[in-house]
Design a protein around this motif. Structure first.
Motif, PDB file in Angstrom:
ATOM      1  N   LYS A  37       0.823  -1.214   0.000  1.00 10.45           N
ATOM      2  CA  LYS A  37       0.000   0.000   0.000  1.00 10.45           C
ATOM      3  C   LYS A  37       0.852   1.257   0.000  1.00 10.45           C
ATOM      4  O   LYS A  37       0.506   2.247  -0.637  1.00 10.45           O
ATOM      5  CB  LYS A  37      -0.935  -0.018   1.212  1.00 10.45           C
ATOM      6  CG  LYS A  37      -2.004  -1.097   1.070  1.00 10.45           C
ATOM      7  CD  LYS A  37      -3.178  -0.871   2.001  1.00 10.45           C
ATOM      8  CE  LYS A  37      -4.321  -1.814   1.693  1.00 10.45           C
ATOM      9  NZ  LYS A  37      -4.425  -2.937   2.616  1.00 10.45           N
ATOM     10  N   ALA A  38       1.959   1.240   0.747  1.00  4.54           N
ATOM     11  CA  ALA A  38       2.840   2.407   0.788  1.00  4.54           C
ATOM     12  C   ALA A  38       3.508   2.583  -0.577  1.00  4.54           C
ATOM     13  O   ALA A  38       3.993   1.617  -1.160  1.00  4.54           O
ATOM     14  CB  ALA A  38       3.885   2.239   1.880  1.00  4.54           C
ATOM     15  N   PHE A  39       3.516   3.834  -1.058  1.00  8.48           N
ATOM     16  CA  PHE A  39       4.099   4.103  -2.373  1.00  8.48           C
ATOM     17  C   PHE A  39       5.595   3.785  -2.393  1.00  8.48           C
ATOM     18  O   PHE A  39       6.126   3.301  -3.389  1.00  8.48           O
ATOM     19  CB  PHE A  39       3.881   5.571  -2.765  1.00  8.48           C
ATOM     20  CG  PHE A  39       2.485   5.881  -3.231  1.00  8.48           C
ATOM     21  CD1 PHE A  39       1.377   5.330  -2.597  1.00  8.48           C
ATOM     22  CD2 PHE A  39       2.267   6.731  -4.306  1.00  8.48           C
ATOM     23  CE1 PHE A  39       0.090   5.609  -3.026  1.00  8.48           C
ATOM     24  CE2 PHE A  39       0.987   7.019  -4.754  1.00  8.48           C
ATOM     25  CZ  PHE A  39      -0.103   6.457  -4.108  1.00  8.48           C
TER      26      PHE A  39
ATOM     27  N   MET B 269       7.464   7.669  -3.680  1.00 12.24           N
ATOM     28  CA  MET B 269       6.814   8.289  -2.523  1.00 12.24           C
ATOM     29  C   MET B 269       6.321   9.697  -2.871  1.00 12.24           C
ATOM     30  O   MET B 269       5.263  10.136  -2.422  1.00 12.24           O
ATOM     31  CB  MET B 269       7.807   8.341  -1.366  1.00 12.24           C
ATOM     32  CG  MET B 269       7.220   8.680  -0.036  1.00 12.24           C
ATOM     33  SD  MET B 269       8.491   8.615   1.239  1.00 12.24           S
ATOM     34  CE  MET B 269       9.481  10.039   0.791  1.00 12.24           C
TER      35      MET B 269
ATOM     36  N   GLU C 129       3.778   6.637   6.476  1.00 12.34           N
ATOM     37  CA  GLU C 129       4.680   6.033   5.495  1.00 12.34           C
ATOM     38  C   GLU C 129       6.066   6.662   5.569  1.00 12.34           C
ATOM     39  O   GLU C 129       7.084   5.971   5.580  1.00 12.34           O
ATOM     40  CB  GLU C 129       4.099   6.197   4.084  1.00 12.34           C
ATOM     41  CG  GLU C 129       5.112   5.936   2.978  1.00 12.34           C
ATOM     42  CD  GLU C 129       4.510   5.792   1.584  1.00 12.34           C
ATOM     43  OE1 GLU C 129       3.269   5.900   1.438  1.00 12.34           O
ATOM     44  OE2 GLU C 129       5.278   5.541   0.651  1.00 12.34           O
TER      45      GLU C 129
ATOM     46  N   ARG D 234      -6.391   1.569  -2.694  1.00 12.60           N
ATOM     47  CA  ARG D 234      -6.447   1.604  -1.237  1.00 12.60           C
ATOM     48  C   ARG D 234      -5.107   2.070  -0.696  1.00 12.60           C
ATOM     49  O   ARG D 234      -4.054   1.705  -1.209  1.00 12.60           O
ATOM     50  CB  ARG D 234      -6.747   0.210  -0.661  1.00 12.60           C
ATOM     51  CG  ARG D 234      -7.992  -0.438  -1.204  1.00 12.60           C
ATOM     52  CD  ARG D 234      -9.247   0.330  -0.908  1.00 12.60           C
ATOM     53  NE  ARG D 234      -9.562   0.399   0.515  1.00 12.60           N
ATOM     54  CZ  ARG D 234     -10.659   0.965   0.999  1.00 12.60           C
ATOM     55  NH1 ARG D 234     -11.532   1.517   0.172  1.00 12.60           N
ATOM     56  NH2 ARG D 234     -10.873   0.997   2.283  1.00 12.60           N
ATOM     57  N   TYR D 235      -5.180   2.877   0.378  1.00 16.54           N
ATOM     58  CA  TYR D 235      -3.934   3.328   1.000  1.00 16.54           C
ATOM     59  C   TYR D 235      -3.853   2.748   2.414  1.00 16.54           C
ATOM     60  O   TYR D 235      -4.645   1.884   2.780  1.00 16.54           O
ATOM     61  CB  TYR D 235      -3.889   4.858   0.976  1.00 16.54           C
ATOM     62  CG  TYR D 235      -2.515   5.441   1.252  1.00 16.54           C
ATOM     63  CD1 TYR D 235      -1.389   4.936   0.606  1.00 16.54           C
ATOM     64  CD2 TYR D 235      -2.348   6.481   2.161  1.00 16.54           C
ATOM     65  CE1 TYR D 235      -0.137   5.462   0.864  1.00 16.54           C
ATOM     66  CE2 TYR D 235      -1.093   7.008   2.416  1.00 16.54           C
ATOM     67  CZ  TYR D 235       0.011   6.495   1.762  1.00 16.54           C
ATOM     68  OH  TYR D 235       1.247   7.008   2.025  1.00 16.54           O
ATOM     69  N   LEU D 236      -2.905   3.216   3.226  1.00 22.77           N
ATOM     70  CA  LEU D 236      -2.654   2.644   4.554  1.00 22.77           C
ATOM     71  C   LEU D 236      -3.930   2.605   5.402  1.00 22.77           C
ATOM     72  O   LEU D 236      -4.769   3.498   5.312  1.00 22.77           O
ATOM     73  CB  LEU D 236      -1.587   3.453   5.298  1.00 22.77           C
ATOM     74  CG  LEU D 236      -0.249   3.687   4.598  1.00 22.77           C
ATOM     75  CD1 LEU D 236       0.764   4.260   5.584  1.00 22.77           C
ATOM     76  CD2 LEU D 236       0.292   2.440   3.950  1.00 22.77           C
TER      77      LEU D 236
ATOM     78  N   ALA E 171       3.736  13.715  -0.018  1.00 25.68           N
ATOM     79  CA  ALA E 171       5.029  13.589   0.663  1.00 25.68           C
ATOM     80  C   ALA E 171       5.837  14.880   0.559  1.00 25.68           C
ATOM     81  O   ALA E 171       6.495  15.294   1.514  1.00 25.68           O
ATOM     82  CB  ALA E 171       5.818  12.424   0.068  1.00 25.68           C
TER      83      ALA E 171
END
Lengths: 337, 97
Positions: free
Chosen positions: A249-251, A295, A312, B4-6, B73
């Motif tokens: 799931k984390a980029f 990310m 993340e 879907r993400y975290l 980010a």
């Protein structure tokens, strides 16, 4: 396109067609050229020949948004109210608050919308909702905010169906095409820091105990420069393209996996005659660099939360830094030994 | 295709007692996180929330709370370096309700 007379003065008409110049401008901003200065003047515009009863659509003053909107409105009569978002699209501007309650309230007053139209409705793109409190706008101006569909292309259907929004057009999709169209800007933004990194790698490759040697730099910089450029493309282009199919799931985790694949590919092909140090550096640097650029794609994506990105990054950033620093040290030691 | 993400990270909270069932939150959410049941909103898919803040912003009775921000980010990096909030003008540490 001429002018429309209203009780509060003349309003500029706009075409629903794109000129070659519009298309050129779109191509350039997608590549990051003049992207932050691609604006239209704020205020009221007319599509076709609107009157007292015509709907009012609200948008941002990013010309790309404005153009996508007006193209969908061919053959209609309505008003466009352009807010000051400083050349930023609706969604991002709403997140920042510039496409927001106070700007909308002030703009409605400034263009004297209550005199231009008899009804009391303004239609906003749904993605403007993070910045606009509909009930506050109603209280301050009397205008009711109606949230239309997410995409401009669903507007004709919305306007023709009694302003009903289907479930489908309330959702944000993020198909391959939408992901890829965002990658050139990422690459262009990575270009300047990348030049510095490439120069650094070049100098590092030329270092030996005897000092800097240009011949050594030319012959030995190939490996690290290839590692870097491949990882850059892997993180900022390949990972976004394959985003939904890469596990995790984390980029950054997605980027790491593809960076590892890139390192494996290099090690089995061009790296057959590489030194041990270069090989170790390859596996330390490629996944980390790819993870970093992957990310950074979180900001382009349509489904990441700030809390998630922070979580993340708390894990990924230290790992990336550690990995890159160790990779750099290995390269340096390899050069000096 | 669904992205879907975290999981288990979002700050979204709903006070069902305050809800008047106007349905604005279900209209503005792009992720279908909220739905109405018997005239009261409820959270269907908490992990789908991207904390955009649209629901809380448009709730006339302040029944929804979320710490709004942009899941980017680069913005978080800028945040760390500037030591001030850039993720939203209201400040990412403020709860919007």
């Amino acid at each position: 396109m001429g002018w429309i007379e209203t009780p509060v003065g003349r309003v500029a008409g706009v075409s629903t067609k794109w000129t070659p110049r519009d298309k050129l401008g779109q191509t350039l901003v997608r590549m990051g050229i003049k992207r932050m200065r691609y604006t239209v003047a704020t205020g009221l515009y007319a599509i076709g020949e609107p009157d007292f009863d015509s709907p009012v659509l609200v948008t941002a003053n990013y010309k790309l948004s404005f153009d996508l909107l007006r193209r969908e409105l061919a053959g209609r009569n309505l008003w466009l109210l352009v807010l000051e978002t400083f050349g930023i699209n609706v969604w991002c501007a709403a997140g920042k608050g510039t496409f927001g309650t106070s700007e909308l309230v002030n703009r409605i007053r400034k263009v004297q919308l209550a005199t231009v139209v008899k009804h009391r409705n303004v239609i906003l793109p749904q993605l403007g909702a993070p910045g606009v409190a509909a009930h506050e706008v109603k209280k301050a101006t009397g205008f009711r905010v109606r949230y239309g569909p997410v995409r401009a292309q669903d507007l004709p259907g919305y306007l023709d169906n009694g302003m009903k929004v289907s479930e489908e057009s309330r959702r944000v999709r993020f198909p391959l095409r939408d992901r890829l169209v965002l990658t050139p800007v990422e690459l262009v933004q990575a270009w300047k820091p990348s030049l510095v990194i490439l120069l650094l790698l070049f100098v590092l490759s030329g270092l030996s105990r005897q000092g800097f040697d240009l011949h050594a730099a030319v012959s030995r910089s190939f490996a690290p420069i290839l590692i870097y450029l491949g990882a850059l493309l892997t993180g900022s282009l390949i990972t976004p393209a394959f985003l939904p199919w890469i596990p995790g799931k984390a980029f950054s985790l997605k980027g790491t996996q593809l960076g590892l694949l890139w390192a494996l590919f290099v090690s089995f092909t061009v790296a057959s005659d590489w030194s041990g140090a270069n090989l170790v550096a390859l596996f330390l640097l490629a996944p980390a660099v790819a993870a970093y650029f992957a990310m950074n794609f979180t900001g382009c994506s349509t489904f990441t939360s700030l809390s998630g990105v922070k979580k993340e990054m708390r894990i990924a950033v230290p790992v990336i830094i550690l990995s890159i620093v160790s990779g750099g040290i290995v390269l340096l030691v390899g050069s000096l030994s | 295709m669904e992205f879907r993400y975290l999981e288990n990270v979002v700050t979204l909270e709903l006070d069902g007692d305050r809800c008047t069932g106007c349905g604005m939150c279900t209209q503005v959410c792009v992720q279908a996180v909220l739905a109405l049941n018997d005239g009261v909103a409820y959270i269907v898919d908490r992990d789908g929330c991207m904390e955009c803040g649209a629901c809380a912003m448009n709730c006339p009775v302040a029944a929804l709370m979320v710490r709004p921000g942009v899941g980017c980010a680069w913005a978080v990096f800028t945040d760390w370096f500037k030591k001030k909030n850039v993720s939203s003008q209201e400040g990412s540490e403020n709860i919007r309700s």
